[in-house]
Design a protein around this motif. Structure first.
Motif, PDB file in Angstrom:
ATOM      1  N   UNK A   1       0.778  -1.237   0.000  1.00  0.00           N
ATOM      2  CA  UNK A   1       0.000   0.000   0.000  1.00  0.00           C
ATOM      3  C   UNK A   1       0.811   1.290   0.000  1.00  0.00           C
ATOM      4  N   UNK A   2       2.119   1.178  -0.157  1.00  0.00           N
ATOM      5  CA  UNK A   2       2.926   2.403  -0.203  1.00  0.00           C
ATOM      6  C   UNK A   2       2.458   3.312  -1.341  1.00  0.00           C
ATOM      7  N   UNK A   3       2.306   4.603  -1.024  1.00  0.00           N
ATOM      8  CA  UNK A   3       1.781   5.546  -2.012  1.00  0.00           C
ATOM      9  C   UNK A   3       2.876   6.344  -2.707  1.00  0.00           C
ATOM     10  N   UNK A   4       3.943   6.635  -1.980  1.00  0.00           N
ATOM     11  CA  UNK A   4       4.941   7.522  -2.571  1.00  0.00           C
ATOM     12  C   UNK A   4       6.332   7.344  -1.995  1.00  0.00           C
ATOM     13  N   UNK A   5       7.252   8.116  -2.547  1.00  0.00           N
ATOM     14  CA  UNK A   5       8.651   8.049  -2.148  1.00  0.00           C
ATOM     15  C   UNK A   5       9.212   9.476  -2.175  1.00  0.00           C
ATOM     16  N   UNK A   6      10.046   9.794  -1.194  1.00  0.00           N
ATOM     17  CA  UNK A   6      10.668  11.112  -1.224  1.00  0.00           C
ATOM     18  C   UNK A   6      11.733  11.148  -2.314  1.00  0.00           C
ATOM     19  N   UNK A   7      11.573  12.096  -3.192  1.00  0.00           N
ATOM     20  CA  UNK A   7      12.486  12.275  -4.323  1.00  0.00           C
ATOM     21  C   UNK A   7      13.135  13.661  -4.229  1.00  0.00           C
ATOM     22  N   UNK A   8      12.276  14.669  -4.123  1.00  0.00           N
ATOM     23  CA  UNK A   8      12.741  16.061  -4.079  1.00  0.00           C
ATOM     24  C   UNK A   8      13.091  16.437  -2.646  1.00  0.00           C
ATOM     25  N   UNK A   9      14.135  15.798  -2.149  1.00  0.00           N
ATOM     26  CA  UNK A   9      14.545  15.958  -0.761  1.00  0.00           C
ATOM     27  C   UNK A   9      15.723  16.933  -0.741  1.00  0.00           C
TER      28      UNK A   9
ATOM     29  N   UNK B   1      18.308  17.672   0.888  1.00  0.00           N
ATOM     30  CA  UNK B   1      19.721  17.353   1.100  1.00  0.00           C
ATOM     31  C   UNK B   1      20.313  16.500  -0.015  1.00  0.00           C
ATOM     32  N   UNK B   2      19.490  16.095  -0.979  1.00  0.00           N
ATOM     33  CA  UNK B   2      19.984  15.211  -2.026  1.00  0.00           C
ATOM     34  C   UNK B   2      20.565  15.981  -3.207  1.00  0.00           C
ATOM     35  N   UNK B   3      21.571  15.354  -3.822  1.00  0.00           N
ATOM     36  CA  UNK B   3      22.180  15.928  -5.028  1.00  0.00           C
ATOM     37  C   UNK B   3      21.239  15.732  -6.213  1.00  0.00           C
ATOM     38  N   UNK B   4      21.543  16.444  -7.278  1.00  0.00           N
ATOM     39  CA  UNK B   4      20.731  16.318  -8.491  1.00  0.00           C
ATOM     40  C   UNK B   4      20.743  14.886  -9.017  1.00  0.00           C
ATOM     41  N   UNK B   5      21.901  14.201  -8.890  1.00  0.00           N
ATOM     42  CA  UNK B   5      22.001  12.821  -9.380  1.00  0.00           C
ATOM     43  C   UNK B   5      21.085  11.905  -8.570  1.00  0.00           C
ATOM     44  N   UNK B   6      21.138  12.071  -7.244  1.00  0.00           N
ATOM     45  CA  UNK B   6      20.310  11.231  -6.377  1.00  0.00           C
ATOM     46  C   UNK B   6      18.831  11.470  -6.665  1.00  0.00           C
ATOM     47  N   UNK B   7      18.490  12.737  -6.855  1.00  0.00           N
ATOM     48  CA  UNK B   7      17.093  13.065  -7.131  1.00  0.00           C
ATOM     49  C   UNK B   7      16.632  12.426  -8.436  1.00  0.00           C
ATOM     50  N   UNK B   8      17.485  12.439  -9.453  1.00  0.00           N
ATOM     51  CA  UNK B   8      17.017  11.855 -10.717  1.00  0.00           C
ATOM     52  C   UNK B   8      16.950  10.322 -10.622  1.00  0.00           C
ATOM     53  N   UNK B   9      17.861   9.725  -9.857  1.00  0.00           N
ATOM     54  CA  UNK B   9      17.783   8.263  -9.635  1.00  0.00           C
ATOM     55  C   UNK B   9      16.480   7.908  -8.888  1.00  0.00           C
ATOM     56  N   UNK B  10      16.178   8.662  -7.827  1.00  0.00           N
ATOM     57  CA  UNK B  10      14.965   8.371  -7.067  1.00  0.00           C
ATOM     58  C   UNK B  10      13.706   8.651  -7.888  1.00  0.00           C
ATOM     59  N   UNK B  11      13.801   9.634  -8.762  1.00  0.00           N
ATOM     60  CA  UNK B  11      12.648   9.901  -9.625  1.00  0.00           C
ATOM     61  C   UNK B  11      12.374   8.700 -10.529  1.00  0.00           C
ATOM     62  N   UNK B  12      13.461   8.110 -11.054  1.00  0.00           N
ATOM     63  CA  UNK B  12      13.297   6.893 -11.863  1.00  0.00           C
ATOM     64  C   UNK B  12      12.649   5.785 -11.054  1.00  0.00           C
ATOM     65  N   UNK B  13      13.068   5.660  -9.782  1.00  0.00           N
ATOM     66  CA  UNK B  13      12.478   4.651  -8.894  1.00  0.00           C
ATOM     67  C   UNK B  13      10.977   4.895  -8.733  1.00  0.00           C
TER      68      UNK B  13
END
Ligand SMILES: [Zn+2]
Ligand SMILES: [Zn+2]
Length: 289
Positions: free
Chosen positions: A210-218, A220-232
């Motif tokens: 039932x998970x609805x979402x994931x933090x992406x635009x966090x 403290x994260x770098x642009x690379x991490x954000x784009x990886x998490x966005x893909x996730x």
């Protein structure tokens, strides 16, 4: 892109340094339009935040919380959005949880009934009075009902460590966190997940739960991490969320509200999921233990 949304903020009610009222004023001054007050394992800041936001007609508050859950060797924080935080059972669970005794006594009472020893959980709470509920109170309730002569007899086979009715003190799992949130209409979002080992696989499992979402635009994260998490988020069909995780500690380089956040569309998607949870069969279908 101008940031209008911050879904991750703390106040003095947990470990932040601004009162709920100060936080609302500050985030409004930062130009935010939607904020989630998401304290750790507590919702006591929400009423004050709502009272203050009356002064800011363009601003909306999402009732939220950040639950501490755990997997072996790691912590997993689970954010919940659009929760019915007034729900009494939910608040009782938080009370118990905060005191580090989540359901443990009650689970032992359930286990005892499997062995034909029925005692009332309410009675155990009465015996415990103001104190934290523990095994001695369970033992006293058993003696009262005549199952044992003395409290210590209840420990010999049943309540001792590893005994037949013994329940280990443990934290909520992420799945239990999702279930607890869904009971109050909450859309569950996994917080700051970048360092979680085996994230990809875990997301698949939690999505089914039932998970609805994931933090992406966090913040403290770098642009690379954000784009990886966005893909996730795309891969697992999860709403991309995020925010500043602002605590107001005043550390050099601390990310302030307005520095990073998800698009407004994410808020709409979370709201729709929360509405579905309220309508859906899962809400009444989850046993109340
Ligand atoms: Zn956290
Ligand atoms: Zn946080």
């Amino acid at each position: 892109m101008e940031v209008k949304v911050d879904l991750h903020l703390h106040t003095t009610v947990s470990d932040g340094r601004l009162t709920p009222s100060e936080l609302v004023k500050y985030t409004a001054a930062q130009g935010l339009e939607v904020i989630a007050v998401s304290d750790h394992d507590i919702t006591d800041g929400l009423d004050e935040a709502y009272a203050t936001v009356q002064e800011y007609p363009n601003m909306t508050i999402i009732p939220a919380i950040e639950l501490s859950t755990a997997v072996p060797d790691d912590e997993v924080h689970m954010l919940g959005y659009f929760i019915d935080y007034d729900d009494r059972e939910f608040q009782n669970m938080l009370d118990n949880f905060r005191e580090g005794r989540l359901d443990r006594g009650q689970l032992m009472v359930n286990k005892l009934s499997e062995y034909g020893m029925n005692i009332e959980w309410e009675r155990v709470l009465e015996i415990a009075g103001e104190g934290s509920v523990g095994r001695p109170h369970v033992a006293l309730a058993l003696v009262e009902k005549g199952f044992f002569k003395e409290p210590r007899d209840a420990f010999d086979e049943y309540l001792c460590n590893g005994g037949l009715a013994y329940i280990e003190r443990k934290k909520m799992t992420p799945v239990q966190g999702i279930e607890m949130l869904s009971k109050v209409g909450g859309a569950a979002v996994i917080a700051h997940p970048a360092r979680i080992v085996g994230l990809d696989e875990m997301l698949g499992d939690l999505k089914k739960a039932g998970l609805a979402g994931i933090e992406v635009f966090y913040a403290k994260y770098s642009a690379e991490t954000i784009s990886w998490l966005y893909e996730m988020s795309v891969k697992h069909d999860l709403v991309p969320c995020g925010g500043s995780d602002y605590h107001g500690l005043g550390n050099t380089g601390e990310q302030v509200p307005g520095s990073m956040g998800p698009p407004m569309e994410s808020v709409e998607r979370l709201k729709a999921i929360s509405d579905d949870i309220r309508k859906g069969p899962t809400r009444s279908g989850i046993p109340t233990s």
